[in-house]
Scaffold this active site. Structure first.
Site, PDB file in Angstrom:
ATOM      1  N   ASP A 135       0.175   6.217  11.341  1.00  0.00           N
ATOM      2  CA  ASP A 135      -0.070   4.918  11.968  1.00  0.00           C
ATOM      3  C   ASP A 135       1.216   4.114  12.136  1.00  0.00           C
ATOM      4  O   ASP A 135       1.178   2.932  12.476  1.00  0.00           O
ATOM      5  CB  ASP A 135      -1.083   4.105  11.168  1.00  0.00           C
ATOM      6  CG  ASP A 135      -0.592   3.735   9.764  1.00  0.00           C
ATOM      7  OD1 ASP A 135       0.508   4.192   9.375  1.00  0.00           O
ATOM      8  OD2 ASP A 135      -1.308   3.004   9.055  1.00  0.00           O
ATOM      9  N   HIS A 145       2.090   3.865   7.155  1.00  0.00           N
ATOM     10  CA  HIS A 145       1.749   4.563   5.911  1.00  0.00           C
ATOM     11  C   HIS A 145       2.216   6.017   5.971  1.00  0.00           C
ATOM     12  O   HIS A 145       1.804   6.768   6.857  1.00  0.00           O
ATOM     13  CB  HIS A 145       0.240   4.505   5.681  1.00  0.00           C
ATOM     14  CG  HIS A 145      -0.264   3.113   5.505  1.00  0.00           C
ATOM     15  ND1 HIS A 145      -0.812   2.392   6.539  1.00  0.00           N
ATOM     16  CD2 HIS A 145      -0.283   2.300   4.415  1.00  0.00           C
ATOM     17  CE1 HIS A 145      -1.153   1.194   6.088  1.00  0.00           C
ATOM     18  NE2 HIS A 145      -0.841   1.113   4.807  1.00  0.00           N
ATOM     19  N   SER A 174       0.806  -1.225   0.000  1.00  0.00           N
ATOM     20  CA  SER A 174       0.000   0.000   0.000  1.00  0.00           C
ATOM     21  C   SER A 174       0.833   1.267   0.000  1.00  0.00           C
ATOM     22  O   SER A 174       0.362   2.323  -0.442  1.00  0.00           O
ATOM     23  CB  SER A 174      -0.936   0.013   1.217  1.00  0.00           C
ATOM     24  OG  SER A 174      -0.207  -0.110   2.422  1.00  0.00           O
TER      25      SER A 174
END
Length: 231
Positions: free
Chosen positions: A181, A184, A17
């Site tokens: 977090d 990310h 991601s």
């Protein structure tokens, strides 16, 4: 600015991601809003492709290597993988033994060397703990960083030490500022990753830093001067 790249080059970025960064998977030109897009904004000549996929571990990436990498015939391949192999171990109980992790990482780079005359880049995984429990993840992540370093050396890849660059920047800005977090990146975190890759690629910095904290549509980066030099 193109640096060492030309219009004949095809730069492909693949990973999880962090690379995906919200790209539109229905549009092969979509680069997402992260470090890949920032790199593309600095390289006006080559084609840039984003094959990041949210949630991928190294095994997921390996399974799609033939279609998402080899079939695209890139001239430059950048791999960033590993944090989900650690994260899923802790939050879902899906272990990723380091020997299997190494075998899968070695496999994708060996396939690339065997099928393509491509230059390779490896970006090491990183973690900026913002929660108490994330500190315990570091023991699991550290050997994955070492695997990334070792396979990069084995296959002659240029190494981007995100595991060093990001913590150094976090010492100045705070971990949550760079990755809310812990995993990310924020806009600033993606900017730092992009600059680390560009430096490894030999692309000279611009005369004044420019970045997009609020990116618009792909290939239309709204640039504004940065507040200071890159850490």
């Amino acid at each position: 600015m193109t640096g060492p790249f030309t219009a004949h080059d095809r730069l492909l970025f693949i990973g999880d991601s962090i690379t995906d960064s919200g790209r539109d998977r229905s549009d092969p030109r979509s680069l997402g809003t992260g470090y890949v897009r920032r790199i593309a904004a600095r390289l006006t000549a080559p084609t840039v492709l984003n094959k990041g996929l949210n949630g991928n571990r190294v095994y997921d990436m390996e399974a799609r290597w033939a279609t998402d990498v080899l079939a695209e015939r890139p001239t430059v391949v950048t791999v960033k993988i590993g944090i989900n192999d650690t994260w899923r171990t802790f939050d879902r109980g899906l272990p990723s033994p380091i020997d299997r992790f190494r075998a899968a990482y070695t496999s994708v780079l060996a396939q690339t060397r065997g099928h393509l005359p491509a230059d390779l880049f490896v970006i090491t995984p990183f973690l900026l703990p913002v929660k108490a429990e994330q500190h315990s993840w570091m023991d699991d992540l550290a050997p994955r960083v070492e695997v990334a370093r070792e396979v990069a050396a084995e296959f002659g890849a240029r190494l981007v030490r995100a595991d060093l660059v990001m913590p150094r920047a976090a010492a100045d800005h705070g971990a949550a500022t760079l990755a809310p977090d812990g995993v990310h990146p924020s806009a600033l975190g993606h900017r730092i990753l992009a600059e680390a890759w560009l430096d490894a690629a030999g692309v000279p910095p611009p005369h004044s830093w420019a970045h997009a904290d609020e990116p618009g549509p792909d290939h239309q980066v709204r640039a504004r001067p940065a507040s200071g030099p890159l850490p």
